[in-house]
Design a protein around this motif. Structure first.
Motif, PDB file in Angstrom:
ATOM      1  N   ASP A   1       0.826  -1.211   0.000  1.00  0.00           N
ATOM      2  CA  ASP A   1       0.000   0.000   0.000  1.00  0.00           C
ATOM      3  C   ASP A   1       0.863   1.265   0.000  1.00  0.00           C
ATOM      4  OD1 ASP A   1      -2.294  -1.455  -0.127  1.00  0.00           O
ATOM      5  OD2 ASP A   1      -2.955  -1.028   1.923  1.00  0.00           O
TER       6      ASP A   1
ATOM      7  N   ASP B   1      -2.552   3.987  -6.671  1.00  0.00           N
ATOM      8  CA  ASP B   1      -3.827   3.669  -6.024  1.00  0.00           C
ATOM      9  C   ASP B   1      -4.729   4.898  -5.926  1.00  0.00           C
ATOM     10  OD1 ASP B   1      -3.035   1.066  -5.747  1.00  0.00           O
ATOM     11  OD2 ASP B   1      -2.713   1.155  -3.569  1.00  0.00           O
TER      12      ASP B   1
ATOM     13  N   HIS C   1      -7.002   5.084  -8.880  1.00  0.00           N
ATOM     14  CA  HIS C   1      -7.930   3.973  -9.089  1.00  0.00           C
ATOM     15  C   HIS C   1      -9.243   4.250  -8.341  1.00  0.00           C
ATOM     16  CE1 HIS C   1      -9.513  -0.142  -8.802  1.00  0.00           C
ATOM     17  NE2 HIS C   1      -8.786  -0.373  -9.884  1.00  0.00           N
TER      18      HIS C   1
ATOM     19  N   LYS D   1      -9.303   1.597  -5.206  1.00  0.00           N
ATOM     20  CA  LYS D   1      -8.086   1.575  -4.395  1.00  0.00           C
ATOM     21  C   LYS D   1      -7.792   2.931  -3.769  1.00  0.00           C
ATOM     22  CE  LYS D   1      -5.834  -2.157  -6.940  1.00  0.00           C
ATOM     23  NZ  LYS D   1      -4.646  -2.514  -7.740  1.00  0.00           N
TER      24      LYS D   1
ATOM     25  N   ARG E   1      -8.269   3.214  -0.007  1.00  0.00           N
ATOM     26  CA  ARG E   1      -7.411   2.531   0.961  1.00  0.00           C
ATOM     27  C   ARG E   1      -6.800   3.554   1.912  1.00  0.00           C
ATOM     28  NH1 ARG E   1      -4.199  -1.893  -2.815  1.00  0.00           N
ATOM     29  NH2 ARG E   1      -6.013  -3.224  -3.170  1.00  0.00           N
TER      30      ARG E   1
END
Length: 120
Positions: free
Chosen positions: A35, A42, A45, A48, A51
């Motif tokens: 991560d 990310d 996305h 994502k 996150r």
């Protein structure tokens, strides 16, 4: 004879339990690294980006701390195992960790290697 059987089952149970727990900790350690490493992509996305590290709810510093705590816990659990298997388990766990770090950094960009690593 029954006592020996129960003892053997207990040993097998606890070794399996420790193995499961240390696998969870080492895999979570890798996920923290993943991560952190992929946070920029990310963020672009649609799913994502939510996150914790990509969204900024958890700092990169805290991510590294969590990674090291999980990694350390997995090694400590390995050391709780008997000497005869502890180093074997540590070797397997370290191979798994290094393989996943390599996957995150470079190997996921190579199509066939990507499939093999995920299969392991």
């Amino acid at each position: 004879m029954a006592k020996e059987f129960i003892y053997i089952l207990a040993v097998i149970f606890w070794r399996t339990y420790y193995g499961l727990v240390l696998y969870v900790y080492i895999s979570k350690s890798f996920y923290c690294f993943n991560d952190i490493y992929d946070r920029e992509s990310d963020r672009l996305h649609p799913k994502k980006r939510l996150r914790p590290i990509a969204s900024g709810r958890v700092s990169v510093f805290v991510g590294y701390i969590l990674m090291m705590v999980m990694f350390t816990l997995s090694i400590v659990i390995c050391l709780l195992l008997t000497d005869e298997i502890a180093w074997k388990v540590i070797s397997i766990i370290m191979f798994y960790f290094i393989m996943n770090i390599a996957y995150c950094i470079k190997l996921k960009q190579i199509a066939i290697v990507d499939v093999f690593i995920i299969a392991i």
